[in-house]
Design a protein around this motif. Structure first.
Motif, PDB file in Angstrom:
ATOM      1  N   ARG A  47      21.154  29.269 -40.757  1.00 14.69           N
ATOM      2  CA  ARG A  47      21.152  30.551 -40.047  1.00 14.69           C
ATOM      3  C   ARG A  47      22.566  31.096 -40.035  1.00 14.69           C
ATOM      4  O   ARG A  47      23.536  30.380 -40.266  1.00 14.69           O
ATOM      5  CB  ARG A  47      20.565  30.432 -38.653  1.00 14.69           C
ATOM      6  N   VAL A  48      22.648  32.369 -39.763  1.00 13.54           N
ATOM      7  CA  VAL A  48      23.937  33.038 -39.679  1.00 13.54           C
ATOM      8  C   VAL A  48      23.911  33.920 -38.438  1.00 13.54           C
ATOM      9  O   VAL A  48      22.900  34.554 -38.132  1.00 13.54           O
ATOM     10  CB  VAL A  48      24.239  33.860 -40.961  1.00 13.54           C
ATOM     11  N   THR A  49      25.015  33.901 -37.692  1.00 11.53           N
ATOM     12  CA  THR A  49      25.153  34.817 -36.575  1.00 11.53           C
ATOM     13  C   THR A  49      26.261  35.797 -36.911  1.00 11.53           C
ATOM     14  O   THR A  49      27.263  35.438 -37.539  1.00 11.53           O
ATOM     15  CB  THR A  49      25.486  34.095 -35.246  1.00 11.53           C
ATOM     16  N   GLN A  68      35.908  47.399 -36.356  1.00 12.75           N
ATOM     17  CA  GLN A  68      35.612  47.179 -37.767  1.00 12.75           C
ATOM     18  C   GLN A  68      35.524  45.695 -38.137  1.00 12.75           C
ATOM     19  O   GLN A  68      35.296  45.368 -39.296  1.00 12.75           O
ATOM     20  CB  GLN A  68      36.683  47.853 -38.631  1.00 12.75           C
ATOM     21  N   ILE A  69      35.702  44.802 -37.167  1.00 12.41           N
ATOM     22  CA  ILE A  69      35.687  43.366 -37.447  1.00 12.41           C
ATOM     23  C   ILE A  69      34.371  42.762 -36.973  1.00 12.41           C
ATOM     24  O   ILE A  69      33.914  43.018 -35.865  1.00 12.41           O
ATOM     25  CB  ILE A  69      36.867  42.655 -36.759  1.00 12.41           C
ATOM     26  N   ALA A  70      33.780  41.959 -37.847  1.00 10.86           N
ATOM     27  CA  ALA A  70      32.592  41.186 -37.494  1.00 10.86           C
ATOM     28  C   ALA A  70      32.923  39.709 -37.632  1.00 10.86           C
ATOM     29  O   ALA A  70      33.636  39.308 -38.550  1.00 10.86           O
ATOM     30  CB  ALA A  70      31.423  41.543 -38.411  1.00 10.86           C
ATOM     31  N   LEU A  71      32.439  38.918 -36.706  1.00 14.49           N
ATOM     32  CA  LEU A  71      32.582  37.469 -36.777  1.00 14.49           C
ATOM     33  C   LEU A  71      31.282  36.918 -37.335  1.00 14.49           C
ATOM     34  O   LEU A  71      30.213  37.145 -36.769  1.00 14.49           O
ATOM     35  CB  LEU A  71      32.836  36.881 -35.391  1.00 14.49           C
ATOM     36  N   VAL A  72      31.367  36.210 -38.443  1.00 12.35           N
ATOM     37  CA  VAL A  72      30.188  35.676 -39.109  1.00 12.35           C
ATOM     38  C   VAL A  72      30.259  34.158 -39.057  1.00 12.35           C
ATOM     39  O   VAL A  72      31.211  33.563 -39.552  1.00 12.35           O
ATOM     40  CB  VAL A  72      30.112  36.158 -40.577  1.00 12.35           C
ATOM     41  N   GLU A  73      29.274  33.533 -38.429  1.00 14.10           N
ATOM     42  CA  GLU A  73      29.224  32.072 -38.390  1.00 14.10           C
ATOM     43  C   GLU A  73      27.982  31.604 -39.119  1.00 14.10           C
ATOM     44  O   GLU A  73      26.872  32.014 -38.798  1.00 14.10           O
ATOM     45  CB  GLU A  73      29.201  31.557 -36.954  1.00 14.10           C
ATOM     46  N   THR A  74      28.194  30.763 -40.114  1.00 16.26           N
ATOM     47  CA  THR A  74      27.068  30.182 -40.833  1.00 16.26           C
ATOM     48  C   THR A  74      26.827  28.791 -40.294  1.00 16.26           C
ATOM     49  O   THR A  74      27.756  28.061 -39.978  1.00 16.26           O
ATOM     50  CB  THR A  74      27.340  30.146 -42.350  1.00 16.26           C
ATOM     51  N   LYS A  75      25.549  28.438 -40.164  1.00 16.38           N
ATOM     52  CA  LYS A  75      25.178  27.159 -39.563  1.00 16.38           C
ATOM     53  C   LYS A  75      24.100  26.514 -40.420  1.00 16.38           C
ATOM     54  O   LYS A  75      23.177  27.181 -40.866  1.00 16.38           O
ATOM     55  CB  LYS A  75      24.643  27.369 -38.149  1.00 16.38           C
ATOM     56  N   ALA A  79      25.499  21.534 -47.361  1.00 21.70           N
ATOM     57  CA  ALA A  79      25.421  22.392 -48.552  1.00 21.70           C
ATOM     58  C   ALA A  79      25.612  23.850 -48.151  1.00 21.70           C
ATOM     59  O   ALA A  79      25.148  24.284 -47.100  1.00 21.70           O
ATOM     60  CB  ALA A  79      24.079  22.211 -49.243  1.00 21.70           C
ATOM     61  N   LEU A  80      26.319  24.601 -48.995  1.00 16.28           N
ATOM     62  CA  LEU A  80      26.550  26.017 -48.703  1.00 16.28           C
ATOM     63  C   LEU A  80      25.253  26.807 -48.773  1.00 16.28           C
ATOM     64  O   LEU A  80      24.423  26.594 -49.654  1.00 16.28           O
ATOM     65  CB  LEU A  80      27.566  26.594 -49.684  1.00 16.28           C
ATOM     66  N   SER A  81      25.104  27.751 -47.867  1.00 20.52           N
ATOM     67  CA  SER A  81      23.924  28.614 -47.835  1.00 20.52           C
ATOM     68  C   SER A  81      24.123  29.806 -48.767  1.00 20.52           C
ATOM     69  O   SER A  81      25.206  30.035 -49.298  1.00 20.52           O
ATOM     70  CB  SER A  81      23.689  29.111 -46.409  1.00 20.52           C
ATOM     71  N   ARG A  82      23.066  30.600 -48.909  1.00 23.35           N
ATOM     72  CA  ARG A  82      23.177  31.837 -49.706  1.00 23.35           C
ATOM     73  C   ARG A  82      24.216  32.773 -49.093  1.00 23.35           C
ATOM     74  O   ARG A  82      24.961  33.431 -49.804  1.00 23.35           O
ATOM     75  CB  ARG A  82      21.823  32.529 -49.807  1.00 23.35           C
ATOM     76  N   VAL A  83      24.294  32.818 -47.767  1.00 28.18           N
ATOM     77  CA  VAL A  83      25.287  33.669 -47.104  1.00 28.18           C
ATOM     78  C   VAL A  83      26.691  33.161 -47.399  1.00 28.18           C
ATOM     79  O   VAL A  83      27.602  33.941 -47.693  1.00 28.18           O
ATOM     80  CB  VAL A  83      25.026  33.746 -45.583  1.00 28.18           C
ATOM     81  N   ASP A  84      26.900  31.834 -47.339  1.00 26.68           N
ATOM     82  CA  ASP A  84      28.212  31.265 -47.664  1.00 26.68           C
ATOM     83  C   ASP A  84      28.627  31.677 -49.078  1.00 26.68           C
ATOM     84  O   ASP A  84      29.761  32.111 -49.297  1.00 26.68           O
ATOM     85  CB  ASP A  84      28.187  29.737 -47.583  1.00 26.68           C
ATOM     86  N   HIS A  85      27.715  31.547 -50.034  1.00 28.83           N
ATOM     87  CA  HIS A  85      28.027  31.917 -51.419  1.00 28.83           C
ATOM     88  C   HIS A  85      28.384  33.399 -51.530  1.00 28.83           C
ATOM     89  O   HIS A  85      29.332  33.771 -52.225  1.00 28.83           O
ATOM     90  CB  HIS A  85      26.860  31.572 -52.356  1.00 28.83           C
ATOM     91  N   THR A  86      27.644  34.248 -50.842  1.00 28.85           N
ATOM     92  CA  THR A  86      27.931  35.685 -50.875  1.00 28.85           C
ATOM     93  C   THR A  86      29.306  35.975 -50.280  1.00 28.85           C
ATOM     94  O   THR A  86      30.086  36.757 -50.837  1.00 28.85           O
ATOM     95  CB  THR A  86      26.844  36.470 -50.114  1.00 28.85           C
ATOM     96  N   LEU A  87      29.619  35.337 -49.155  1.00 25.23           N
ATOM     97  CA  LEU A  87      30.932  35.548 -48.540  1.00 25.23           C
ATOM     98  C   LEU A  87      32.046  35.067 -49.467  1.00 25.23           C
ATOM     99  O   LEU A  87      33.075  35.727 -49.602  1.00 25.23           O
ATOM    100  CB  LEU A  87      31.000  34.839 -47.184  1.00 25.23           C
ATOM    101  N   TYR A  88      31.843  33.938 -50.133  1.00 24.84           N
ATOM    102  CA  TYR A  88      32.833  33.456 -51.097  1.00 24.84           C
ATOM    103  C   TYR A  88      33.032  34.470 -52.216  1.00 24.84           C
ATOM    104  O   TYR A  88      34.164  34.745 -52.624  1.00 24.84           O
ATOM    105  CB  TYR A  88      32.416  32.097 -51.683  1.00 24.84           C
ATOM    106  N   ALA A 129      29.689  26.119 -39.070  1.00 22.09           N
ATOM    107  CA  ALA A 129      29.336  25.023 -38.176  1.00 22.09           C
ATOM    108  C   ALA A 129      28.295  24.174 -38.890  1.00 22.09           C
ATOM    109  O   ALA A 129      27.249  24.672 -39.287  1.00 22.09           O
ATOM    110  CB  ALA A 129      28.765  25.567 -36.872  1.00 22.09           C
ATOM    111  N   LEU A 130      28.621  22.921 -39.110  1.00 24.21           N
ATOM    112  CA  LEU A 130      27.673  22.026 -39.779  1.00 24.21           C
ATOM    113  C   LEU A 130      26.737  21.418 -38.762  1.00 24.21           C
ATOM    114  O   LEU A 130      27.132  21.065 -37.665  1.00 24.21           O
ATOM    115  CB  LEU A 130      28.425  20.916 -40.522  1.00 24.21           C
TER     116      LEU A 130
END
Length: 132
Positions: A47-49, A68-75, A79-88, A129-130
């Motif tokens: 999930r991502v918040t 203009q700032i968003a805090l994005v936390e992937t949980k 293994a990296l999620s699709r959101v992690d890959h997109t952010l990278y 956050a793992l």
């Protein structure tokens, strides 16, 4: 501003190893407000918040993040999620981040900032956050 009921019971239970701490003496250190959206990939268990509009009120002042700032936390699992890959792909790298430390260190120079004072961002702060 005071703990009651189940909240008080929870704090008392977790502070039971510290008999010198009286839960009745605890007072709020800060009030942090923000808007949040949560997205889930139930199949992958990730999930991502996304938090925005962050404001913090402390005893000695108020701080806020630019609109203009968003805090994005992937949980999720290691293994990296699709959101992690997109952010990278967007050049956004994960970093440690605490809303409280960011607010408090902005107002109190003696509090370690964990490099948040020098944070340069494209509008996204990504932290992972793992979950195991």
């Amino acid at each position: 501003g005071t703990l009651t009921g189940e909240d008080r019971d929870f704090v008392e239970f977790h502070l039971s190893d510290f008999p010198e701490t009286d839960v009745a003496d605890l007072v709020p250190a800060t009030e942090i407000c923000y808007s949040r959206a949560t997205l889930s990939d139930l199949e992958a268990g990730t999930r991502v918040t996304i938090d925005w509009g962050l404001t913090a009120h402390l005893e000695n002042g108020d701080v806020w993040l630019d609109d203009q700032i968003a805090l994005v936390e992937t949980k999720g699992p290691a293994a990296l999620s699709r959101v992690d890959h997109t952010l990278y792909q967007l050049g956004v790298r994960p970093r440690g981040f605490s809303k409280y430390v960011t607010a408090a260190s902005s107002l109190v120079p003696d509090i370690a900032s964990n490099d948040v004072r020098g944070l340069q961002t494209s509008g996204i702060v990504h932290y992972r956050a793992l979950e195991f």
